[in-house]
Design a protein around this motif. Structure first.
Motif, PDB file in Angstrom:
ATOM      1  N   ARG A  32       0.833  -1.197   0.000  1.00 18.19           N
ATOM      2  CA  ARG A  32       0.000   0.000   0.000  1.00 18.19           C
ATOM      3  C   ARG A  32       0.869   1.249   0.000  1.00 18.19           C
ATOM      4  O   ARG A  32       0.561   2.237  -0.669  1.00 18.19           O
ATOM      5  N   ALA A  33       1.939   1.220   0.782  1.00 14.97           N
ATOM      6  CA  ALA A  33       2.828   2.380   0.878  1.00 14.97           C
ATOM      7  C   ALA A  33       3.466   2.704  -0.462  1.00 14.97           C
ATOM      8  O   ALA A  33       3.580   3.886  -0.857  1.00 14.97           O
ATOM      9  N   GLU A  34       3.868   1.659  -1.191  1.00 21.83           N
ATOM     10  CA  GLU A  34       4.492   1.878  -2.495  1.00 21.83           C
ATOM     11  C   GLU A  34       3.473   2.414  -3.489  1.00 21.83           C
ATOM     12  O   GLU A  34       3.803   3.265  -4.324  1.00 21.83           O
ATOM     13  N   ILE A  35       2.250   1.945  -3.402  1.00 25.00           N
ATOM     14  CA  ILE A  35       1.192   2.472  -4.271  1.00 25.00           C
ATOM     15  C   ILE A  35       0.979   3.955  -4.000  1.00 25.00           C
ATOM     16  O   ILE A  35       0.887   4.773  -4.922  1.00 25.00           O
ATOM     17  N   ALA A  36       0.909   4.307  -2.716  1.00 24.54           N
ATOM     18  CA  ALA A  36       0.730   5.717  -2.345  1.00 24.54           C
ATOM     19  C   ALA A  36       1.886   6.571  -2.855  1.00 24.54           C
ATOM     20  O   ALA A  36       1.690   7.669  -3.377  1.00 24.54           O
ATOM     21  N   LEU A  41      -1.235   9.500  -4.211  1.00 25.72           N
ATOM     22  CA  LEU A  41      -2.462   9.507  -3.433  1.00 25.72           C
ATOM     23  C   LEU A  41      -2.110   9.381  -1.955  1.00 25.72           C
ATOM     24  O   LEU A  41      -1.056   8.850  -1.595  1.00 25.72           O
ATOM     25  N   THR A  42      -2.983   9.869  -1.092  1.00 26.52           N
ATOM     26  CA  THR A  42      -2.704   9.779   0.341  1.00 26.52           C
ATOM     27  C   THR A  42      -2.858   8.335   0.812  1.00 26.52           C
ATOM     28  O   THR A  42      -3.662   7.566   0.261  1.00 26.52           O
ATOM     29  N   PRO A  43      -2.097   7.923   1.831  1.00 23.86           N
ATOM     30  CA  PRO A  43      -2.227   6.558   2.358  1.00 23.86           C
ATOM     31  C   PRO A  43      -3.652   6.194   2.760  1.00 23.86           C
ATOM     32  O   PRO A  43      -4.093   5.067   2.479  1.00 23.86           O
ATOM     33  N   VAL A  46      -5.545   5.371  -0.469  1.00 25.45           N
ATOM     34  CA  VAL A  46      -5.103   4.073  -0.980  1.00 25.45           C
ATOM     35  C   VAL A  46      -5.691   2.955  -0.137  1.00 25.45           C
ATOM     36  O   VAL A  46      -6.205   1.958  -0.645  1.00 25.45           O
ATOM     37  N   GLY A  47      -5.642   3.113   1.168  1.00 29.32           N
ATOM     38  CA  GLY A  47      -6.151   2.094   2.081  1.00 29.32           C
ATOM     39  C   GLY A  47      -7.624   1.807   1.869  1.00 29.32           C
ATOM     40  O   GLY A  47      -8.053   0.649   1.858  1.00 29.32           O
ATOM     41  N   ASN A  48      -8.418   2.871   1.694  1.00 23.56           N
ATOM     42  CA  ASN A  48      -9.859   2.694   1.492  1.00 23.56           C
ATOM     43  C   ASN A  48     -10.168   1.979   0.178  1.00 23.56           C
ATOM     44  O   ASN A  48     -11.031   1.097   0.122  1.00 23.56           O
TER      45      ASN A  48
END
Length: 403
Positions: A32-36, A41-43, A46-48
């Motif tokens: 998730r962190a790498e995607i953000a 996009l904010t973490p 991304v998480g949602n």
């Protein structure tokens, strides 16, 4: 398709333009962190979104990544085998059906013959028969299927999923999308078969690194899929890519379209067989005669290819001449569109080097500039399943819009 699957489709359709899903598809396993980081996009955002993707079973959590000083991140992957797609390639004599997962990997396949001079009802009935065969619980889990893609030869109304004109059958206005969606209660997309072949090669074949490319399907007819900036180009009235009807020889054979000397009258599969028959009637020698027990009516393009494999000079030259005719058509494409790559698929492409020798000679002789002469021309990677796998991509595009 169950209500749950339909709900999942609507969820995916509402967010499929986000780069997150495609990032997971192309780079997974990914955190998730790498995607953000890559998407800006904010973490929490991304998480949602990832939470929704996991709930829909399109994404799964897998192994843990390397720690960057804190807790090891959980990595994400596409849950590829949880969803299946049916792809159909409607040819002149048979209908090919494939099942793929979300990575375009082949999971099942079958084919059904198409009778001579079929009517609309018979074409649609064959489609239904093949689909029901693959949906059988004894074959696959019917609940996995999320869509059906159809590659149809001829002119197609992509918006409404109608085969406007299928020249091999002389049929008009076949409502493929309407009939199949009503029958199977899942999304159906319909496209020209040369374009689906091009889509398949763009996603999973030899066009993966080329945003500007042309796929040429050489079989009973000849058609092309034109891709510009990573998107298929249809033209004003959906006839873009009909290169089989580009005139190559004003004094050439009459085409099914009514004109004379069209490319497909000189370079398609039937043309190879007809040219062989004509020349052998003049007394030329060839191993072809042995292969058909001197019955000229048995000669077709495949027989010519088999003779070429046995070193028959007549057949080798015939296939090379076919390549030269095809090369003239491709030079016209190069000078008009200047693509990065041209990919040759369809039944005639099985002739491989026998075809490519004459084709490349023509490109070298007729290319306008050195760069034009160096245009990358390769054979299709996906082979005989290319158009059917590309038909599956019609559905994948609904989920994974490439940015």
């Amino acid at each position: 398709m169950s209500k749950y699957r339909r709900g999942s489709f609507q969820l995916m359709k509402s967010i499929n333009r986000s780069i997150i899903l495609n990032m997971i598809r192309e780079q997974g396993p990914i955190s998730r962190a790498e995607i953000a980081k890559q998407s800006s996009l904010t973490p929490p955002t991304v998480g949602n979104i990832v939470k929704e993707l996991i709930a829909s079973n399109f994404v799964i959590e897998t192994t843990q990544g390397a720690s960057q000083g804190g807790r090891k991140p959980t990595l994400l992957e596409i849950n590829a085998d949880n969803f299946y797609i049916i792809g159909i390639d409607v040819g002149r004599f048979k209908m090919n059906f494939v099942v793929t997962n979300l990575f375009g990997e082949l999971k099942d396949q079958t084919s059904f013959e198409i009778k001579e001079h079929p009517d609309e009802a018979e074409i649609l009935s064959t489609m239904k028969e093949g689909i029901y065969h693959l949906l059988s619980p004894a074959k696959n889990d019917p609940e996995k299927f999320i869509g059906i893609g159809v590659g149809m030869h001829g002119i197609v109304d992509v918006t409404h999923g109608i085969s406007l004109f299928a020249p091999s059958f002389q049929l008009y206005n076949i409502p493929i999308k309407e009939v199949l969606e009503e029958e199977f209660k899942m999304i159906v997309k319909v496209e020209n078969d040369a374009r689906t072949m091009t889509l398949g090669e763009s996603w999973f074949g030899n066009g993966n690194d080329a945003d500007n490319m042309v796929g040429v399907n050489v079989g009973h007819g000849i058609g092309a899929g034109v891709m510009i900036n990573g998107r298929l180009f249809h033209g004003e009235d959906s006839i873009a890519g009909e290169i089989g009807h580009v005139t190559i020889d004003l004094s050439g054979p009459k085409c099914s379209c009514g004109n004379y000397g069209c490319l497909q009258t000189l370079a398609n599969g039937p043309a190879i067989g007809e040219r062989a028959k004509k020349e052998l009637k003049t007394g030329k020698k060839s191993k072809i005669l042995e292969l058909v027990d001197h019955d000229l009516e048995k000669i077709d393009g495949e027989i010519v290819y088999l003779a070429a494999l046995e070193g028959d000079d007549f057949s080798i030259e015939l296939l090379s001449q076919t390549g030269r005719y095809l090369g003239i058509g491709l030079v016209n494409l190069i000078h008009t569109l200047n693509p990065k790559r041209i990919i040759i698929g369809g039944g005639v492409s099985k002739a491989g080097d026998f075809l490519m020798t004459g084709l490349e000679e023509t490109i070298q002789a007729r290319g306008l500039t050195q760069k034009a002469k160096e245009t990358s021309i390769v054979l299709a990677k996906l082979g005989e399943n290319g158009s059917a796998i590309g038909a599956c991509v019609l559905i994948l595009e609904e989920f994974f819009v490439r940015q």
